[in-house]
Motif scaffolding. Structure first.
Motif, mmCIF file in Angstrom:
data_model
loop_
_atom_site.group_PDB
_atom_site.id
_atom_site.type_symbol
_atom_site.label_atom_id
_atom_site.label_comp_id
_atom_site.label_asym_id
_atom_site.label_seq_id
_atom_site.Cartn_x
_atom_site.Cartn_y
_atom_site.Cartn_z
ATOM 1 N N TRP A 29 -0.361 -1.851 2.893
ATOM 2 C CA TRP A 29 -0.908 -1.803 1.543
ATOM 3 C C TRP A 29 -0.107 -2.673 0.582
ATOM 4 O O TRP A 29 -0.682 -3.393 -0.243
ATOM 5 C CB TRP A 29 -0.956 -0.355 1.061
ATOM 6 C CG TRP A 29 -1.326 -0.200 -0.384
ATOM 7 C CD1 TRP A 29 -0.609 0.421 -1.361
ATOM 8 C CD2 TRP A 29 -2.516 -0.683 -1.041
ATOM 9 N NE1 TRP A 29 -1.257 0.368 -2.569
ATOM 10 C CE2 TRP A 29 -2.435 -0.311 -2.404
ATOM 11 C CE3 TRP A 29 -3.619 -1.393 -0.611
ATOM 12 C CZ2 TRP A 29 -3.415 -0.630 -3.328
ATOM 13 C CZ3 TRP A 29 -4.609 -1.720 -1.531
ATOM 14 C CH2 TRP A 29 -4.510 -1.338 -2.864
ATOM 15 N N SER B 227 -10.405 -7.465 2.032
ATOM 16 C CA SER B 227 -10.239 -6.137 2.610
ATOM 17 C C SER B 227 -10.807 -6.092 4.019
ATOM 18 O O SER B 227 -10.215 -5.499 4.930
ATOM 19 C CB SER B 227 -10.927 -5.088 1.723
ATOM 20 O OG SER B 227 -10.883 -3.815 2.317
ATOM 21 N N LYS C 61 -1.817 -5.627 -1.409
ATOM 22 C CA LYS C 61 -1.786 -5.553 -2.870
ATOM 23 C C LYS C 61 -1.087 -6.785 -3.455
ATOM 24 O O LYS C 61 -1.507 -7.322 -4.489
ATOM 25 C CB LYS C 61 -1.089 -4.272 -3.325
ATOM 26 C CG LYS C 61 -1.243 -4.007 -4.808
ATOM 27 C CD LYS C 61 -0.778 -2.612 -5.207
ATOM 28 C CE LYS C 61 0.705 -2.432 -5.042
ATOM 29 N NZ LYS C 61 1.214 -1.209 -5.691
ATOM 30 N N MET D 141 -8.176 0.053 5.620
ATOM 31 C CA MET D 141 -7.900 0.169 4.190
ATOM 32 C C MET D 141 -9.159 -0.269 3.451
ATOM 33 O O MET D 141 -9.526 -1.452 3.476
ATOM 34 C CB MET D 141 -6.707 -0.692 3.791
ATOM 35 C CG MET D 141 -5.378 -0.199 4.316
ATOM 36 S SD MET D 141 -3.953 -1.036 3.550
ATOM 37 C CE MET D 141 -4.303 -2.745 3.936
ATOM 38 N N LEU E 229 -11.422 -0.188 -0.194
ATOM 39 C CA LEU E 229 -11.294 -0.042 -1.644
ATOM 40 C C LEU E 229 -12.599 0.437 -2.254
ATOM 41 O O LEU E 229 -13.687 0.065 -1.804
ATOM 42 C CB LEU E 229 -10.909 -1.376 -2.286
ATOM 43 C CG LEU E 229 -9.546 -1.952 -1.905
ATOM 44 C CD1 LEU E 229 -9.393 -3.342 -2.510
ATOM 45 C CD2 LEU E 229 -8.424 -1.041 -2.361
ATOM 46 N N SER F 146 -5.773 7.235 0.474
ATOM 47 C CA SER F 146 -4.431 6.690 0.648
ATOM 48 C C SER F 146 -3.450 7.740 1.158
ATOM 49 O O SER F 146 -2.582 7.445 1.983
ATOM 50 C CB SER F 146 -3.932 6.109 -0.668
ATOM 51 O OG SER F 146 -3.896 7.107 -1.673
ATOM 52 N N ASP G 225 -9.354 1.261 -6.282
ATOM 53 C CA ASP G 225 -8.592 2.399 -5.764
ATOM 54 C C ASP G 225 -8.665 2.376 -4.245
ATOM 55 O O ASP G 225 -9.736 2.132 -3.663
ATOM 56 C CB ASP G 225 -9.184 3.699 -6.321
ATOM 57 C CG ASP G 225 -8.627 4.938 -5.642
ATOM 58 O OD1 ASP G 225 -7.512 5.324 -5.977
ATOM 59 O OD2 ASP G 225 -9.330 5.512 -4.771
ATOM 60 N N LEU G 226 -7.540 2.616 -3.576
ATOM 61 C CA LEU G 226 -7.500 2.683 -2.113
ATOM 62 C C LEU G 226 -8.008 4.048 -1.660
ATOM 63 O O LEU G 226 -7.477 5.084 -2.064
ATOM 64 C CB LEU G 226 -6.070 2.453 -1.612
ATOM 65 C CG LEU G 226 -5.857 2.526 -0.100
ATOM 66 C CD1 LEU G 226 -6.642 1.427 0.604
ATOM 67 C CD2 LEU G 226 -4.365 2.435 0.236
ATOM 68 N N ASP H 171 -1.742 3.474 -5.469
ATOM 69 C CA ASP H 171 -2.943 3.071 -4.751
ATOM 70 C C ASP H 171 -4.034 2.538 -5.667
ATOM 71 O O ASP H 171 -5.190 2.436 -5.260
ATOM 72 C CB ASP H 171 -3.496 4.242 -3.931
ATOM 73 C CG ASP H 171 -3.817 5.456 -4.799
ATOM 74 O OD1 ASP H 171 -3.612 5.385 -6.029
ATOM 75 O OD2 ASP H 171 -4.268 6.475 -4.250
#
Length: 630
Positions: free
Chosen positions: A78, A126, A82, A139, A141, A63, A59-60, A103
């Motif tokens: 993103w 990341s 992704k 960003m 995670l 977001s 999960d971001l 997200d």
């Protein structure tokens, strides 16, 4: 560009979850090395296969806030990242992409080793995409791995284990990976991963806690440092720039730094703010730096700056408080003082600046909290606004505070402070008469303080709130006293611990000691945004000591800030009644009954921790004389 859709773990909420006993067969099967499809006569025949899989859920973090700050840029970054995960990393490790919504992503692997390698590669990637960007644009995670039995078909996966995987990620901080006990059992510490035991953790919609572990890539040096992995800052940051001299007389050039030092010292006693040290802010004295430059260098959300002139002993300071991101001026004033008084720390100018800037910051945070959706708010905005709103006597604000704390807990489950404040919320809910279920609120509050202390065993606030629960809900004043003493042993300057300890002593009739403790709390937190709460409980301590005039003074001062705080109104009515001013007491009691129409002498004694003591009998009789029904 369309806003990136959001994926929440409620996606899987309709699936029943597995309890502790249901998980035992899975663990046993895994220990036997089960890696193939499990045949089961109860398995449906419509294309579903019952298998064991490693589930990766990611999960971001924040977001919504990233999109809110710069929709096009954040969405583009993103989508690119992704796509790299979906098209490069997942196929390279033989993963199967199950869900990709907004997200969040969910991937399954036949082999745990593949899932582990993919997870570490995603974590590394990341870090690379964030290189060179300011922290607020990173960003990050939150990821989790869980090995479980599940049902799969050509389109999706189903089952109780999927539910747990969808919840486990909430235990991870930004940039972290959390795994279940089923994963941990198959890892070799230091060889497969660096592993930290998080203990028994509570996750939403699961009655029983689950054992969880935090992991990092293996290597010669540990990569996990306990409690330091990207935990969000829970206090807004302010930088006080030394004030510039404008045509001041010789010998008065140092005043700008002296005033900044005094303001920094006073603001630092406010637990709700993080204040940048003077050693850092001095670099900007007399520099023509922009707000963007100051904010980027110091990481401050708010900047207090200004200039002063002197004429003899007279000082005129023009100061302003700005919000760095928006560049809005939130407060400005021209204030006069005396140089000799400032140098001696006796001028009221500093107190006025600190009080008004603190108030402006709180107002701004509340404005933001009321105008934006919870997911878009900074963590510090959520916490400060929740603390302020929960102490107001309006049910809508009170319930909004709970929503904010729960949102913050979902975001930072291993932060102690949100859990502790939510525990206090449950106590206040009962104290204000918004529920009569004392046992349920006590159980909920104790669950909050337990989770807070699990996150940080040295959290003095959590110990203090635990004492508050035992005092006000369970009426176990001896346990409450022990909790307050434990909190003060950890932090002798915890003003809330001194305040609530003083209130407990007041209930027991130890009036002089109660006054000493509450007055100390007031001295430790002279500019607290909840000062009216401190003054309210200070009035209770004064009642216990028989200092009724002082109780009236403190109660009236508190009510000027919050007129709907019923415990303050009750303390004022009691003091007025005991002073013989029954008419004034009746008027005050009418205000109480307008807010709490069902209050009686009996319910007051049942609710108050003082009910079993002499103080409770004296105070309830004073309320009866003021007109409170029996």
């Amino acid at each position: 560009m369309a806003r990136v859709p959001q994926l929440h773990c409620e996606t899987f909420a309709e699936l029943p979850h597995r309890d502790a006993t249901d998980r035992e067969p899975v663990a046993g099967a895994l220990q036997k090395g089960l890696k193939k499809v499990i045949t089961d006569s109860s398995c449906p025949s419509d294309g579903l296969a019952r298998v064991v899989r490693t589930v990766l859920f990611m999960d971001l973090v924040e977001s919504c806030r990233l999109i809110q700050d710069n929709e096009v840029e954040a969405a583009g970054r993103w989508r690119k990242f992704k796509a790299h995960i979906e098209n490069d990393i997942v196929p390279a490790h033989r993963g199967r992409l199950i869900r990709t919504e907004g997200d969040g992503l969910m991937v399954t692997f036949v082999e745990l080793r593949d899932g582990l390698a993919a997870t570490f590669e995603i974590q590394h990637a990341s870090g690379e995409v964030n290189t060179g960007l300011p922290p607020q644009q990173h960003m990050l995670l939150r990821m989790c791995l869980h090995v479980t039995e599940l049902y799969e078909d050509e389109r999706d996966v189903y089952g109780r284990g999927v539910n747990l995987a969808a919840r486990l990620y909430t235990l991870a901080g930004p940039g972290e990976i959390v795994v279940s006990a089923q994963v941990r059992d198959q890892l070799t510490p230091d060889l497969d991963a660096d592993i930290e035991d998080l203990g028994e953790c509570h996750v939403k919609h699961f009655d029983q806690p689950v054992r969880a572990y935090r992991i990092g890539p293996p290597g010669p040096r540990p990569v996990i440092e306990r409690g330091t992995a990207f935990l969000p800052e829970l206090r807004p940051t302010i930088a006080v720039i030394p004030f510039a001299s404008r045509g001041s007389e010789a010998g008065q050039q140092v005043l700008g730094e002296v005033m900044a030092d005094e303001i920094i010292s006073s603001l630092s006693r406010t637990a709700e703010l993080q204040v940048i040290s003077r050693l850092s802010t001095t670099a900007f004295r007399e520099r023509d730096a922009t707000l963007d430059e100051i904010s980027a260098f110091l990481g401050a959300r708010y900047v207090l700056s200004g200039a002063y002139r002197t004429s003899g002993d007279q000082v005129v300071l023009v100061a302003e408080l700005a919000e760095a991101k928006s560049r809005h001026i939130l407060w400005t004033a021209s204030i006069k003082g005396r140089a000799t008084h400032i140098m001696l720390g006796e001028d009221e100018m500093i107190d006025r600046i600190v009080a008004e800037t603190s108030g402006a910051i709180i107002d701004r945070e509340l404005q933001r909290a009321r105008s934006q959706a919870l997911p878009t708010l900074e963590s510090s905005t959520l916490l400060m606004s929740a603390i302020v709103l929960m102490h107001r006597g309006v049910s809508h604000d009170f319930n909004r505070a709970r929503d904010m704390l729960e949102a913050l807990i979902e975001r930072a489950r291993r932060q102690a402070l949100p859990h502790a404040w939510l525990g206090k919320w449950h106590v206040l809910r009962f104290n204000r008469g918004w529920t009569n279920d004392r046992a349920a609120e006590a159980q909920a509050a104790l669950g909050c303080t337990r989770r807070a202390l699990d996150a940080d065993p040295e959290c003095s606030l959590a110990m203090t709130i635990d004492g508050f629960v035992h005092t006000n809900l369970l009426k176990q004043l001896d346990v409450g006293q022990q909790r307050y003493e434990s909190a003060l042993a950890v932090n002798p300057n915890d003003s809330l611990a001194w305040l609530l300890k003083g209130t407990l002593l007041a209930f027991e009739g130890e009036g002089d000691e109660a006054v000493d403790a509450t007055e100390r709390a007031l001295r430790l937190s002279p500019l607290d945004p909840l000062r009216y709460f401190y003054e309210s409980l200070g009035a209770t301590a004064a009642l216990s000591a028989g200092r009724y005039e002082r109780a009236v003074e403190l109660a009236q001062r508190s009510l000027r800030v919050n007129r709907t705080h019923t415990s303050t109104l009750r303390a004022l009515a009691i003091a007025q009644s005991l002073l013989g001013d029954v008419y004034a007491a009746r008027l005050t009691l009418n205000e109480v009954l307008a807010i709490e129409p069902t209050l009686t002498v009996t319910s007051y004694l049942e609710r108050s921790p003082s009910g079993a003591y002499k103080t409770g009998k004296i105070w309830s009789e004073a309320l009866r004389q003021a007109g409170l029904p029996a």
